[in-house]
Design a protein around this motif. Structure first.
Motif, PDB file in Angstrom:
ATOM      1  N   SER A   1      70.700   8.194  33.397  1.00  0.00           N
ATOM      2  CA  SER A   1      70.543   6.905  32.720  1.00  0.00           C
ATOM      3  C   SER A   1      69.849   5.861  33.587  1.00  0.00           C
ATOM      4  CB  SER A   1      71.917   6.381  32.285  1.00  0.00           C
ATOM      5  OG  SER A   1      72.703   6.036  33.430  1.00  0.00           O
ATOM      6  N   GLN A   2      69.748   6.119  34.902  1.00  0.00           N
ATOM      7  CA  GLN A   2      69.106   5.164  35.824  1.00  0.00           C
ATOM      8  C   GLN A   2      67.668   5.544  36.176  1.00  0.00           C
ATOM      9  OE1 GLN A   2      72.356   5.618  38.699  1.00  0.00           O
ATOM     10  NE2 GLN A   2      72.855   3.441  38.450  1.00  0.00           N
ATOM     11  N   LEU A   3      67.072   6.448  35.374  1.00  0.00           N
ATOM     12  CA  LEU A   3      65.704   6.911  35.654  1.00  0.00           C
ATOM     13  C   LEU A   3      64.649   5.829  35.430  1.00  0.00           C
ATOM     14  CD1 LEU A   3      65.751  10.558  34.245  1.00  0.00           C
ATOM     15  CD2 LEU A   3      65.537   9.861  36.628  1.00  0.00           C
ATOM     16  N   GLY A   4      65.044   4.724  34.802  1.00  0.00           N
ATOM     17  CA  GLY A   4      64.093   3.619  34.619  1.00  0.00           C
ATOM     18  C   GLY A   4      63.574   3.096  35.947  1.00  0.00           C
ATOM     19  N   VAL A   5      64.401   3.184  36.996  1.00  0.00           N
ATOM     20  CA  VAL A   5      63.961   2.769  38.336  1.00  0.00           C
ATOM     21  C   VAL A   5      62.826   3.673  38.809  1.00  0.00           C
ATOM     22  CG1 VAL A   5      64.677   2.457  40.733  1.00  0.00           C
ATOM     23  CG2 VAL A   5      66.250   1.884  38.885  1.00  0.00           C
ATOM     24  N   TYR A   6      62.948   4.964  38.497  1.00  0.00           N
ATOM     25  CA  TYR A   6      61.887   5.909  38.871  1.00  0.00           C
ATOM     26  C   TYR A   6      60.593   5.626  38.120  1.00  0.00           C
ATOM     27  CZ  TYR A   6      64.551   9.084  41.871  1.00  0.00           C
ATOM     28  OH  TYR A   6      65.236   9.623  42.917  1.00  0.00           O
ATOM     29  N   LYS A   7      60.727   5.211  36.861  1.00  0.00           N
ATOM     30  CA  LYS A   7      59.523   4.866  36.073  1.00  0.00           C
ATOM     31  C   LYS A   7      58.760   3.743  36.752  1.00  0.00           C
ATOM     32  CE  LYS A   7      56.918   4.860  32.289  1.00  0.00           C
ATOM     33  NZ  LYS A   7      55.787   4.060  32.705  1.00  0.00           N
ATOM     34  N   ALA A   8      59.492   2.738  37.231  1.00  0.00           N
ATOM     35  CA  ALA A   8      58.837   1.622  37.931  1.00  0.00           C
ATOM     36  C   ALA A   8      58.197   2.111  39.232  1.00  0.00           C
ATOM     37  CB  ALA A   8      59.866   0.527  38.221  1.00  0.00           C
ATOM     38  N   PHE A   9      58.873   3.018  39.933  1.00  0.00           N
ATOM     39  CA  PHE A   9      58.330   3.558  41.182  1.00  0.00           C
ATOM     40  C   PHE A   9      57.042   4.351  40.916  1.00  0.00           C
ATOM     41  CE2 PHE A   9      57.809   7.133  44.070  1.00  0.00           C
ATOM     42  CZ  PHE A   9      57.798   6.500  45.314  1.00  0.00           C
ATOM     43  N   VAL A  10      57.083   5.204  39.877  1.00  0.00           N
ATOM     44  CA  VAL A  10      55.924   6.039  39.537  1.00  0.00           C
ATOM     45  C   VAL A  10      54.724   5.171  39.170  1.00  0.00           C
ATOM     46  CG1 VAL A  10      55.016   7.639  37.796  1.00  0.00           C
ATOM     47  CG2 VAL A  10      57.224   8.077  38.879  1.00  0.00           C
ATOM     48  N   ASP A  11      54.955   4.117  38.392  1.00  0.00           N
ATOM     49  CA  ASP A  11      53.862   3.219  37.996  1.00  0.00           C
ATOM     50  C   ASP A  11      53.201   2.555  39.197  1.00  0.00           C
ATOM     51  OD1 ASP A  11      54.306   3.817  35.373  1.00  0.00           O
ATOM     52  OD2 ASP A  11      55.531   2.050  34.962  1.00  0.00           O
ATOM     53  N   ASN A  12      53.962   2.362  40.262  1.00  0.00           N
ATOM     54  CA  ASN A  12      53.445   1.681  41.447  1.00  0.00           C
ATOM     55  C   ASN A  12      52.993   2.662  42.536  1.00  0.00           C
ATOM     56  OD1 ASN A  12      53.280  -0.915  43.140  1.00  0.00           O
ATOM     57  ND2 ASN A  12      54.626   0.337  44.414  1.00  0.00           N
ATOM     58  N   TYR A  13      53.241   3.947  42.325  1.00  0.00           N
ATOM     59  CA  TYR A  13      53.049   4.945  43.395  1.00  0.00           C
ATOM     60  C   TYR A  13      51.625   4.961  43.954  1.00  0.00           C
ATOM     61  CZ  TYR A  13      52.600   9.559  45.583  1.00  0.00           C
ATOM     62  OH  TYR A  13      52.318  10.578  46.448  1.00  0.00           O
ATOM     63  N   LYS A  14      50.649   5.015  43.080  1.00  0.00           N
ATOM     64  CA  LYS A  14      49.257   5.099  43.527  1.00  0.00           C
ATOM     65  C   LYS A  14      48.858   3.864  44.328  1.00  0.00           C
ATOM     66  CE  LYS A  14      44.582   6.079  41.908  1.00  0.00           C
ATOM     67  NZ  LYS A  14      43.723   6.318  40.713  1.00  0.00           N
ATOM     68  N   VAL A  15      49.268   2.688  43.843  1.00  0.00           N
ATOM     69  CA  VAL A  15      48.953   1.433  44.544  1.00  0.00           C
ATOM     70  C   VAL A  15      49.638   1.400  45.903  1.00  0.00           C
ATOM     71  CG1 VAL A  15      49.071  -1.089  44.405  1.00  0.00           C
ATOM     72  CG2 VAL A  15      48.733   0.251  42.327  1.00  0.00           C
ATOM     73  N   ALA A  16      50.885   1.907  45.944  1.00  0.00           N
ATOM     74  CA  ALA A  16      51.623   1.945  47.215  1.00  0.00           C
ATOM     75  C   ALA A  16      50.909   2.818  48.228  1.00  0.00           C
ATOM     76  CB  ALA A  16      53.043   2.457  46.979  1.00  0.00           C
ATOM     77  N   LEU A  17      50.449   3.991  47.790  1.00  0.00           N
ATOM     78  CA  LEU A  17      49.729   4.896  48.701  1.00  0.00           C
ATOM     79  C   LEU A  17      48.443   4.260  49.212  1.00  0.00           C
ATOM     80  CD1 LEU A  17      49.817   8.612  47.446  1.00  0.00           C
ATOM     81  CD2 LEU A  17      50.867   7.614  49.461  1.00  0.00           C
ATOM     82  N   GLU A  18      47.662   3.669  48.296  1.00  0.00           N
ATOM     83  CA  GLU A  18      46.389   3.056  48.680  1.00  0.00           C
ATOM     84  C   GLU A  18      46.620   1.893  49.655  1.00  0.00           C
ATOM     85  OE1 GLU A  18      44.669   1.967  44.982  1.00  0.00           O
ATOM     86  OE2 GLU A  18      43.921   3.991  44.531  1.00  0.00           O
ATOM     87  N   THR A  19      47.654   1.102  49.392  1.00  0.00           N
ATOM     88  CA  THR A  19      47.964  -0.026  50.279  1.00  0.00           C
ATOM     89  C   THR A  19      48.363   0.466  51.658  1.00  0.00           C
ATOM     90  OG1 THR A  19      48.739  -1.287  48.361  1.00  0.00           O
ATOM     91  CG2 THR A  19      49.372  -2.107  50.537  1.00  0.00           C
ATOM     92  N   ALA A  20      49.204   1.499  51.715  1.00  0.00           N
ATOM     93  CA  ALA A  20      49.637   2.058  53.001  1.00  0.00           C
ATOM     94  C   ALA A  20      48.448   2.619  53.778  1.00  0.00           C
ATOM     95  CB  ALA A  20      50.678   3.148  52.770  1.00  0.00           C
ATOM     96  N   GLU A  21      47.531   3.276  53.075  1.00  0.00           N
ATOM     97  CA  GLU A  21      46.364   3.859  53.748  1.00  0.00           C
ATOM     98  C   GLU A  21      45.437   2.765  54.298  1.00  0.00           C
ATOM     99  OE1 GLU A  21      42.775   7.086  52.866  1.00  0.00           O
ATOM    100  OE2 GLU A  21      44.257   6.630  51.321  1.00  0.00           O
TER     101      GLU A  21
END
Length: 884
Positions: free
Chosen positions: A142-162
């Motif tokens: 029932s708490q997978l909504g947090v993962y949805k937010a993480f997934v939506d931001n994942y690509k941006v997070a990787l690009e920012t870290a790089e």
């Protein structure tokens, strides 16, 4: 990480044991009676007991992997607090916004799983048949909504870290060596993991948790209290995964092996492999530790498509042989140029026919048949056009050779592999099961789904640009050491890239200033590539395939061409560049004595250059004046005035190198118009009959001189007449020929041969009436049939037919066949003066297929057959005209 592999491997072992158990039970035989004491009841009791035991085993394995996952999240969160603390100081490592982007939702995910682990652990440790834990999995789901937010931001997070790692050495060190705590009973206290790897763990965890729920449900009795709760949790998890699969498609690039290892797909694409003496189209997949070459299996309609692995090489064993070490590529029968051109003609004709059928609202079956024919021709063209070898070698096995159409593409593959090889990779051998799992994952993980041909594009996709792209390569900055530098330009056509132009080599400099303009013909093109090279003069480093020196790519960039901007200067919607080989022509830097003479001479001669007929200053050597005049005419292209001439100037960055360039686009309908010159005293834009009468010769002086110069030093030049000359050089030669300047011969001897060839093409293109006349054009077009009409000898001399045949005789050296020459000169010599006569055609692609391809065929025929005399021509009753 070993502990994680052991934990996940334990889960896989459990599933294997389950399969063995079920297989053994099946081998007992089918019971004849379900009564008391029968083998059936015994089997059911055994299966129920085994099921409860399996349930505990699955949970124990999952709990062990959950502990490792929590430790990974802790390691990821560890640098976040000190980074936030420095963000408010005068010397921050990262900004608050960057920190929040990179670590988005990690804290929330950690807290969710820590609570889940703390509640599940005692239940597994105090295990009995009545233990319930379904409510814990239901809450987790029932708490997978947090993962949805993480997934939506994942690509941006990787690009920012790089990006932060590239710009900040301190953060780079932090992100490359994050310490993950080992399990409680592990011998190793900590393990080093990269931030990129840890950021992927949450995505991988969602899939793993869903699989565990599926396995738990299989081993939970239907009447157990956990069964409906686990069922609900599995439903929520599966719905969540299906809802985000499309969103994470670019990031859904990992496969878990039977040993629990995670391999991410880094790059994939279609390449032509040389195999057993023939060309084979392969789909190549680059994972984090292995390169896999596969082909798509032929399957029946409705069945799931799969790949068949042809070979693989662990990256730890993959090496790139140097040019001197590499063996010559296996002999592959080269595809004749004229057959490649014939394919292009067929493709263009089929494309036009499809458009007509759609306009007439024809049946879909007829359109599909045409599309199938077009795909077959495009596939053959894609398979047979690449020529640039890309070699890889397995240090424990054989070598493999791919053929690519672009040095840009070869560099991309090499760089991607070398970047992965910087990590601590281990050699391995895949078992048959591991290879099957990896190959089976390729279909789902692939990012390139279709062969890059037009017939695979949707109807609403851009058809590309048809016309002429004018590009000025101004200068480059950012080189750390002096080098001999030049640039090349590539554009795509019919699904692959072709090199179209190159600048001179600027010697021994860190800031080359070329300021060279090129005119590049576009045939449905969508991208322009700029590659910057360092010229290598070491004769020992020779490519054995074509005997050309391999130069080093210093940087490369790509610009998307937008069809929305066909009539304006703003040509591109996006620009990307990546960092890091050749060719000839050198622009020598003037030595001190020449410079001392040239500079004052240039100052005193600038005013005289305004008039095309300017005379040589007194007391100035003829050859020196020719060189200075040529140089100054090139320099009249002032980059600062470019913007006022509908040019768009921009800078493309390539691995620290910045290349400044300008470009503008001219549509085909505008560029094909023949416009007579207002000044009849020159030669460009003036009827050829007027010029020959004035000069009292049968062949214009400009044609004779350009042809002689090409015959003298251009016959063996690779791509002569095809490679674009520098536009400013061509304009300089145009000016001196129009002015009938006495220094023409000196300028010709000092000018790049491609510029001279380009001047000849420009002369024919700007004739107010084509060399082969408007009146003859319909007859020529009819002559494309089974028996084309011959051409008069006088026309052959005027268009330089003899030298074209001589150039073609040197095809093994200059790569210019008769068909290539016909492609270059056909539209120039036959294009009618009234473009309006083609008003019934619907698109630029139609103009290309109907006009240009037909013109190429006509000229090719005449190049392949000897010309005839006018007397014989009259006997054949062909319409003709000498007033050309």
């Amino acid at each position: 990480m070993e502990e994680e592999e052991e934990a996940i491997g334990f889960l896989d072992k459990v599933l294997e044991d389950e399969d063995v158990f079920l297989l053994e039970e099946c081998e007992l035989g089918t019971p004849t009676s379900p009564g008391s004491g029968s083998p059936f009841l015994v089997a059911v009791k055994v299966e129920a007991g085994k099921g409860l035991e399996m349930r505990k085993l699955v949970l124990s394995g999952f709990l062990a992997s959950e502990e490792i996952y929590i430790n990974q999240l802790e390691a990821l969160l560890l640098p976040m607090k000190p980074l936030k603390a420095t963000a408010t100081t005068s010397q921050p490592v990262l900004t608050i916004q960057q920190i929040e982007t990179i670590f988005y939702k990690i804290q929330d995910i950690y807290e969710i799983h820590k609570e889940f682990y703390d509640n599940l652990c005692p239940k597994v440790q105090q295990w009995d048949s009545q233990v319930t834990m379904g409510h814990l999995f239901q809450k987790l789901a029932s708490q997978l909504g947090v993962y949805k937010a993480f997934v939506d931001n994942y690509k941006v997070a990787l690009e920012t870290a790089e990006k932060c790692s590239q710009s900040n050495n301190q953060f780079q060190k932090i992100s490359e060596e994050l310490k993950v705590k080992g399990p409680k009973d592990s011998k190793d206290s900590h393990t080093s993991v990269t931030m990129e790897a840890l950021l992927y763990k949450p995505i991988d965890r969602v899939t793993r948790s869903t699989l565990v729920l599926h396995d738990l449900l299989k081993h939970t009795p239907v009447d157990h209290p956990d069964y409906p709760l686990l069922q609900d949790a599995l439903r929520i998890s599966q719905n969540f995964l299906s809802s985000i699969n499309e969103d994470i498609d670019p990031r859904r690039t990992a496969v878990t092996t039977p040993k629990g290892e995670t391999r991410q797909l880094v790059k994939d694409g279609f390449l032509v492999e040389v195999s057993e003496g023939s060309r084979k189209l392969r789909h190549v997949f680059l994972f984090t530790d292995v390169l896999l070459c596969a082909k798509l299996k032929k399957t029946s309609v409705g069945k799931h498509q799969q790949y068949d692995c042809k070979w693989y090489i662990p990256l730890a064993d993959l090496v790139f042989p140097s040019p001197e070490e590499s063996e010559a590529s296996p002999h592959v029968h080269p595809f004749p140029d004229h057959e490649l051109e014939d394919m292009k003609m067929k493709i263009s004709a089929l494309k036009s026919e499809i458009q007509k059928e759609k306009a007439n609202k024809a049946q879909s079956r007829a359109i599909e048949r045409l599309k199938k024919k077009m795909f077959e021709n495009e596939f053959l063209l894609l398979l047979n056009s690449p020529t640039i070898p890309f070699r890889i070698h397995n240090r424990n096995g054989k070598s493999y050779v791919f053929l690519l159409s672009s040095d840009y593409e070869r560099s991309e593959w090499r760089e991607a592999i070398q970047k992965l090889q910087k990590k601590d990779l281990q050699a391995f051998v895949l078992s048959s099961v591991e290879l099957q799992v990896l190959t089976g994952s390729c279909f789902k993980l692939r990012t390139v789904h279709n062969i890059p041909v037009t017939s695979n594009k949707d109807d609403d996709e851009s058809p590309g640009l048809y016309g002429f792209l004018h590009v000025i390569v101004h200068s480059a900055k950012g080189f750390k050491q002096s080098a001999n530098l030049y640039c090349t330009l590539e554009v795509d056509s019919f699904g692959y890239f072709v090199s179209k132009a190159k600048t001179r080599v600027f010697r021994d400099t860190t800031e080359p200033k070329w300021d060279e303009e090129f005119e590049i013909e576009l045939e449905g093109s969508q991208s322009l590539r700029i590659l910057c090279y360092e010229k290598c003069y070491d004769k020992t480093k020779v490519n054995k395939d074509n005997n050309e020196i391999v130069d080093k790519i210093m940087g490369k960039g790509q610009i998307q061409l937008s069809p929305r901007c066909r009539c304006c200067s703003c040509l591109f919607r996006s620009c990307r560049a990546v960092g890091a080989a050749g060719m000839t022509d050198v622009l020598p830097q003037p030595d001190c004595s020449l410079k001392a003479v040239c500079e004052p001479l240039e100052r005193c001669c600038l005013d005289q250059l305004e008039e095309p007929g300017s005379k040589r200053p007194p007391n100035t050597g003829a050859r020196l004046w020719g060189r200075v005049r040529s140089k100054l005419l090139r320099q009249k292209l002032d980059p600062q005035t470019v913007e006022t001439k509908n040019w768009h100037t921009d800078v493309i960055e390539m691995n620290g190198i910045k290349v400044e360039f300008s470009m503008k686009f001219t549509s085909r309908d505008m560029s094909l118009k023949r416009t007579p010159s207002k000044k009849q005293t020159g030669v460009f834009g003036v009827k050829i009959s007027v010029v020959t009468k004035r000069e009292r010769s049968k062949v214009p002086y400009i044609v004779r001189q350009c042809v002689e110069e090409v015959e003298k030093r251009g016959i063996e030049e690779v791509g002569i007449y095809r490679i674009s000359g520098v536009a400013t050089d061509i304009q300089a030669l145009k000016a001196v020929f129009d002015a009938n300047n006495k220094d023409i011969l000196l300028m010709l001897s000092d000018m790049d041969i491609n510029a001279i060839a380009g001047t000849l093409k420009l002369y024919f293109r700007e004739l107010p009436e084509p060399l082969l006349t408007d009146r003859l054009y319909p007859a020529f077009m009819e002559g494309i049939g089974p028996k084309p009409q011959p051409i008069p000898k006088q026309f052959g001399k005027r268009c330089g037919e003899d030298t074209e045949v001589e150039v073609a005789e040197k095809e093994p050296i200059n790569k210019m066949s008769l068909h290539n020459l016909a492609t270059v000169f056909g539209p120039t010599l036959l294009r009618p003066s009234e473009v309006e006569s083609k008003a019934h055609l619907t698109s630029a692609a139609d103009i290309w297929s109907h006009d240009v391809m037909a013109q190429v065929q006509v000229l090719l025929y005449y190049l392949q057959h000897p010309p005839i005399s006018f007397a014989e021509l009259k006997r054949n009753t062909l319409y003709f005209s000498t007033d050309v």
